[in-house]
Scaffold this motif. Structure first.
Motif, short mmCIF file in Angstrom:
data_model
loop_
_atom_site.label_atom_id
_atom_site.label_comp_id
_atom_site.label_asym_id
_atom_site.label_seq_id
_atom_site.Cartn_x
_atom_site.Cartn_y
_atom_site.Cartn_z
N THR A 18 -15.24 8.42 -12.85
CA THR A 18 -15.38 7.99 -11.48
C THR A 18 -16.68 7.25 -11.38
O THR A 18 -17.41 7.17 -12.33
CB THR A 18 -15.31 9.18 -10.51
OG1 THR A 18 -15.13 8.68 -9.22
CG2 THR A 18 -16.53 10.02 -10.55
N THR A 547 -4.17 -1.07 -12.06
CA THR A 547 -4.35 -0.87 -10.61
C THR A 547 -3.35 -1.71 -9.83
O THR A 547 -2.68 -1.22 -8.90
CB THR A 547 -5.78 -1.23 -10.19
OG1 THR A 547 -6.70 -0.38 -10.86
CG2 THR A 547 -5.96 -1.07 -8.68
N THR A 570 -13.06 1.73 -5.41
CA THR A 570 -13.77 1.48 -6.66
C THR A 570 -15.27 1.58 -6.40
O THR A 570 -15.69 1.51 -5.24
CB THR A 570 -13.38 0.10 -7.23
OG1 THR A 570 -13.87 -0.03 -8.57
CG2 THR A 570 -13.93 -1.02 -6.37
N ALA A 577 -14.46 -4.63 -12.63
CA ALA A 577 -13.40 -3.98 -11.87
C ALA A 577 -13.91 -3.57 -10.50
O ALA A 577 -13.56 -2.51 -9.97
CB ALA A 577 -12.86 -2.75 -12.64
N THR A 579 -14.71 -4.58 -6.26
CA THR A 579 -13.81 -4.98 -5.18
C THR A 579 -13.47 -6.47 -5.23
O THR A 579 -12.36 -6.86 -4.88
CB THR A 579 -14.42 -4.64 -3.81
OG1 THR A 579 -15.62 -5.39 -3.63
CG2 THR A 579 -14.71 -3.17 -3.67
N LEU A 582 -10.78 -6.94 -8.01
CA LEU A 582 -9.54 -6.26 -7.65
C LEU A 582 -8.87 -6.92 -6.44
O LEU A 582 -7.65 -7.06 -6.40
CB LEU A 582 -9.83 -4.79 -7.36
CG LEU A 582 -10.12 -3.92 -8.59
CD1 LEU A 582 -10.69 -2.57 -8.17
CD2 LEU A 582 -8.86 -3.72 -9.41
N ALA A 653 -9.10 -3.48 -1.70
CA ALA A 653 -9.99 -2.59 -2.45
C ALA A 653 -11.29 -2.42 -1.67
O ALA A 653 -11.87 -3.41 -1.19
CB ALA A 653 -10.28 -3.15 -3.84
N THR A 655 -15.13 0.11 -1.33
CA THR A 655 -16.00 1.11 -1.95
C THR A 655 -15.83 2.43 -1.20
O THR A 655 -15.29 2.47 -0.10
CB THR A 655 -17.47 0.68 -1.88
OG1 THR A 655 -17.88 0.64 -0.51
CG2 THR A 655 -17.68 -0.69 -2.51
N VAL A 670 -10.33 3.73 -8.87
CA VAL A 670 -10.55 2.99 -10.11
C VAL A 670 -11.92 3.36 -10.67
O VAL A 670 -12.94 3.20 -9.98
CB VAL A 670 -10.45 1.47 -9.89
CG1 VAL A 670 -10.59 0.73 -11.21
CG2 VAL A 670 -9.13 1.13 -9.20
N LEU A 671 -11.95 3.85 -11.91
CA LEU A 671 -13.18 4.30 -12.54
C LEU A 671 -13.43 3.51 -13.82
O LEU A 671 -13.09 3.96 -14.91
CB LEU A 671 -13.08 5.80 -12.86
CG LEU A 671 -12.65 6.69 -11.68
CD1 LEU A 671 -12.46 8.11 -12.15
CD2 LEU A 671 -13.66 6.62 -10.57
#
Length: 733
Positions: A18, A547, A570, A577, A579, A582, A653, A655, A670-671
Motif C-alpha cells: 500500500t 487496474t 492510489t 501508477a 492518479t 491511471l 482515480a 488519493t 493500487v499499491l
C-alpha cells in the motif's frame, strides 16, 4: 481473500502493499492550485473583469469574513506572551528578541498580547432567502493599474507576468513598491519556491543580492512555516526550523529566527513541559531539599505564524466555553433519560452524555454512524433544533440514506437536518445565524471530525452560541485533516469531556480486515463472496493494466458493480501508477475524447477542489465562455476557465486524502512498488475502509504492507492545542 474476482477461489495471505498519500488535496494542489511537484501555477486572469463568483469562491470569502471576526476578538491584547520560566542558550536569545520588541526597540506586534475577555460581537445578518446568495465581492480586489505595474516589475526581472494578479492580491495596494523594496516577498505567493524567488531577487538587485540578506532570511522563515502547515504542523520547534533554514542556504538560521520574531513576522512560544506526568499539575513544595525554588523548568520553544496561533487560541477558548456552559433546557432530564433507555448500546450512552454536557466526543467506524443518527431523531423528538454536518457532500448524502433507513419518524420536515461543514460555515447550507451572528441551532453533530483542521474548528466553535451541545464524531484511525492540526486526536488525549466509544463493528470481510488494520494486524480474512481480492503485480505498468481491467471488466462482470460505482485509490498524483497515469488510462477506456474543454470532455468523471482540503466528485457537463460546467453531488458548478487547471482533475482515480469521508460500492486500491517508503497504517486503514461491498488490492510492494500496518503509525504533528487545553483544564490528561 481471492487472487482474482473472476478466477481462483484460493485465499493466499496478501503479499502486502500500500502507499502513503504522497499528495493530499491541498498538499498536492496547494491553495493557489500549484502542483507540489514544484512548478508555479499560472494564476487566474490578468486584469480582466472578475467573473461572477462560484459558490466555492463565496464560501472562501465567507470563511475569510468569519476569520476576521476571530482576529478582531484577539486584537486587544493586554501583555506579552508569558515566558513562564528562566531560559538559557538559544531559548534565552529568542526571549531577548521578544523583550526587545516589548521595550520599544522594535515595532510591537499585536500577536504578543493576550486576549482580553469580550462579549460575543453582534453580527446581524440580512434576512436569508430560500437559497443563500454569495457574499459581496471583497473591496480589496487588485485593480487593473496595480496588476499592470506588478506585471511590468515581474517581467522586467525575468519572472512570469502571469503571477501579477496573485502578487497584487497577496501583497495589497502597494504590491509593486513592496516587491521592489523586498523581492523575496514573492515567496508569499502560493506555489513560488525559494530558488524562483532567489532568481527574481538576483535580477532585481544585481550585486546587492546576498544569501545573508535579512529580508531573505525572514521570507524563508515564513515560507518554511507555511510548508510545515501543509504537512499538518501549526508551529515548529526551534531546532527543526533552524535545520530547515540551513537546508535553504540561510547562513545564520538562529539570527534569521530572531529577526523574524523582532519584525513580527513570526511568533515565539515558550511552553512549559510537564514534569509530573501528563495531565497533572506540578506538586507544590515537591522540590528536593537544597534545590532552589526558581530552578529552571524544562520548556519547549516553538515558532509559529500568527494565523495558526490565533486559531488554536480561539479554538481552546471556544471549547472551554462549550464545556463550562450549561446546556440549554431542551426537554426535561426525564425525557432525555427515556430517550436514552429506548436506544440500544452506545447510542443510549451517547444520548445520556449529550443530555448533560456541552461537548461530547464519539468514536467508531462506519457502522457506528447509526448512533449519532439515533441521537438526531431523539433530539428532534424533544424539540431540539439539531443538525448534522459531514466533511463532504457524498458523506452527507450517505448519512441521509442511513438516517432514512432507521424506522423512526422524521420530524425535520421544514428544514433539512444535514449539511456539510464548509456549507455550514459559509452560510450556503444549514440553519442560518441569529442576531448575534451565532448559528441558530441547539445541537450540532459533526461527523468525520478527524478532518477538522484548526482554522475550520476555530470558526466552528466561534460560531456556536452559549448553551449549545456539540458532538464531534469520527473514526480516529483514518488520515488526519489535510490542513494544519490534529484537533480530534488532541481532544481525545485531553479527556476534558465525555467520550463515547462505539461497540458496533463494521460488518463483513471488509469490516473485519479494516478493523484488524486499525490495531496493527493484517490477517487473512475469509471472503466467500470475493469481497476482498488480492491482485499481485510485478511493476507499475502491470499495475495500471490490471487496474483498468478490474474497473472496466472484471469487477462489473464478476461482482456486479458497474464501473461508475468503482473508485480507484492510489498513493499520489505523480509516479508511474499515480492518479495522472491511471486517470489517463481509465479515460481512454471509459470516456475517450480529445479533451476539447481544457483537457476534459463532456461525461468525464472529475474531482473538484473548491478549497484546500476538500474534494467533491462529479462529472463534466459542458463548457462555454463562463468556464467549465460541472455537476457535483446533484448541484451545478461553474469553474472559471482560468481556475480549471488549479481546481479540477480527472476523478476515476483519487488519493486517500481526497477519498476520505466518502465510500463507494467497490474500491480498487493500487499499491505500486515505488510507494513502499510512504506507507503507513492510517493510509492503509483509510484506503481499505472506503470500500462498501468489494475491495480489490493491486499489490506490488511485497512485504511493505504488513510492516506499514504493524510498525508505521501516523506521522507526528506539532501543535499547541494540547498545552492550551491543559491551561483551560489543568487536571485533565
Amino acid at each position: 481473500m481471492s487472487t482474482d474476482p473472476e478466477t481462483r477461489e484460493t485465499s493466499p495471505q496478501p503479499e502486502d502493499g500500500t502507499g502513503q498519500d504522497t499528495g493530499r488535496t491541498e498538499a498536492e494542489t496547494a491553495p493557489g492550485g500549484e502542483d507540489r511537484d514544484g512548478a508555479v501555477a499560472a494564476p487566474a486572469g490578468e486584469g480582466a473583469a472578475a467573473p461572477q463568483r462560484s459558490e466555492a469562491e463565496a464560501e472562501l470569502a465567507a470563511q475569510r469574513i468569519e476569520r476576521e471576526r476571530i482576529e478582531q476578538r484577539k486584537a486587544h491584547k493586554q501583555g506579552p506572551v508569558e515566558a513562564g520560566t528562566k531560559l538559557s542558550g538559544k531559548a534565552a536569545d529568542l526571549l531577548a528578541a521578544v523583550r526587545a520588541v516589548e521595550s520599544g526597540e522594535k515595532p510591537v506586534s499585536s500577536a504578543f498580547r493576550e486576549p482580553a475577555p469580550a462579549p460575543r460581537r453582534a453580527a446581524p445578518e440580512p434576512e436569508r432567502p430560500a437559497r443563500p446568495v454569495a457574499p459581496p465581492q471583497p473591496p480589496n480586489a487588485p485593480g487593473t493599474e496595480l496588476v499592470a505595474a506588478v506585471r511590468a516589475l515581474l517581467t522586467g526581472a525575468g519572472a512570469p507576468g502571469t503571477l501579477a494578479p496573485q502578487v497584487a492580491a497577496v501583497l495589497g495596494e502597494t504590491a509593486d513598491a513592496r516587491l521592489q523594496a523586498d523581492p523575496w516577498q514573492l515567496l508569499r505567493v502560493t506555489g513560488v519556491r525559494p530558488e524562483q524567488a532567489d532568481g527574481f531577487a538576483r535580477a532585481l538587485l544585481g550585486a546587492e543580492c546576498r544569501p545573508d540578506d535579512d529580508r531573505r532570511a525572514r521570507a524563508m522563515t515564513v515560507w518554511l512555516l507555511e510548508q510545515a502547515a501543509l504537512a499538518g504542523h501549526t508551529a515548529l520547534e526551534v531546532p527543526a526550523l533552524q535545520a530547515a533554514l540551513d537546508r535553504c542556504s540561510v547562513p545564520d538560521p538562529d539570527a534569521a529566527v530572531q529577526s523574524g520574531i523582532a519584525e513580527g513576522e513570526v511568533l515565539v512560544f515558550q511552553d512549559a513541559l510537564e514534569t509530573t506526568g501528563p495531565g497533572t499539575a506540578p506538586v507544590e513544595g515537591a522540590a528536593g531539599e537544597g534545590e532552589e525554588e526558581d530552578e529552571e523548568r524544562p520548556v519547549r520553544v516553538l515558532i509559529g505564524l500568527e494565523r495558526y496561533a490565533l486559531a488554536e487560541e480561539s479554538l481552546a477558548d471556544g471549547l472551554a466555553r462549550l464545556i463550562n456552559s450549561v446546556p440549554k433546557e431542551n426537554g426535561s432530564a426525564d425525557a432525555w433519560e427515556r430517550a436514552a433507555r429506548s436506544a440500544t448500546g452506545a447510542a443510549g450512552e451517547l444520548i445520556r452524555a449529550v443530555a448533560g454536557h456541552g461537548l461530547v466526543l464519539h468514536t467508531g467506524g462506519e457502522a457506528s454512524r447509526i448512533e449519532p443518527a439515533t441521537l438526531l431523531y431523539a433530539a428532534h423528538d424533544l424539540g431540539v433544533r439539531a443538525w448534522a454536518a459531514t466533511h463532504s457532500p457524498a458523506g452527507r448524502d450517505a448519512f441521509a440514506e442511513l438516517r432514512d433507513r432507521l424506522d423512526l419518524p422524521d420530524t425535520a420536515t421544514t428544514h433539512p437536518a444535514l449539511t456539510t461543514v464548509a456549507g455550514l460555515l459559509s452560510g450556503a447550507e444549514g440553519p442560518g445565524r441569529d442576531a448575534d451572528g451565532a448559528l441558530d441551532l441547539d445541537l450540532l453533530v459533526v461527523l468525520d471530525a478527524p478532518q477538522l483542521d484548526v482554522e475550520s474548528a476555530a470558526l466552528l466553535t466561534e460560531s456556536l452560541p452559549d448553551g449549545v451541545r456539540l458532538v464531534l464524531s469520527g473514526d480516529p484511525g483514518v488520515l488526519w485533516s489535510a490542513g494544519p492540526g490534529r484537533v480530534f486526536a488532541d481532544l481525545l488525549t485531553a479527556r476534558a469531556c465525555p467520550q463515547i466509544a462505539s461497540r458496533t463493528p463494521d460488518p463483513g470481510p471488509i469490516g473485519e480486515l479494516v478493523s484488524s488494520v486499525g490495531i496493527g494486524e493484517l490477517p487473512q480474512v475469509d471472503a466467500p463472496g470475493k469481497e476482498v481480492v488480492i491482485v499481485p503485480v510485478r511493476d507499475a505498468g502491470e499495475a495500471v493494466h490490471r487496474t483498468v481491467q478490474l474497473v472496466v471488466d472484471s469487477v462489473p462482470r464478476a461482482i456486479g458493480i458497474p464501473a461508475q460505482e468503482t473508485q480507484v485509490i492510489t498513493p499520489g498524483h505523480g509516479g508511474a501508477a499515480g492518479t495522472r497515469v491511471l486517470n489517463a488510462a481509465l479515460k481512454e477506456r471509459l470516456n475517450p475524447g480529445p479533451g476539447r474543454f481544457g483537457g476534459f470532455d463532456a461525461g468525464d468523471r472529475i474531482a473538484y477542489s473548491p478549497a484546500p482540503g476538500r474534494t467533491v466528485q462529479g462529472h463534466v457537463v459542458t463548457a462555454d465562455a463562463e468556464g467549465l460546467h460541472l455537476e457535483c453531488s446533484g448541484e451545478p458548478v461553474v469553474v472559471p476557465k482560468e481556475r480549471v487547471d488549479q481546481t479540477v482533475r480527472h476523478g476515476w482515480a483519487l488519493t486517500a486524502h481526497q477519498a476520505v469521508g466518502q465510500r463507494w460500492p467497490a474500491v480498487v486500491v493500487v499499491l505500486p512498488g515505488d510507494a513502499a517508503q510512504a506507507l503507513s497504517r492510517p493510509w492503509v486503514y483509510t484506503a481499505f475502509g472506503r470500500a462498501d461491498r468489494h475491495l480489490s488490492v493491486v499489490h506490488g510492494v511485497e512485504q511493505a504492507l504488513p510492516r506499514a500496518v504493524a510498525e508505521t503509525p501516523a506521522k507526528p504533528r506539532t501543535t499547541r492545542l494540547p498545552l492550551l487545553l491543559r491551561g483551560q483544564f489543568p487536571t485533565t490528561g
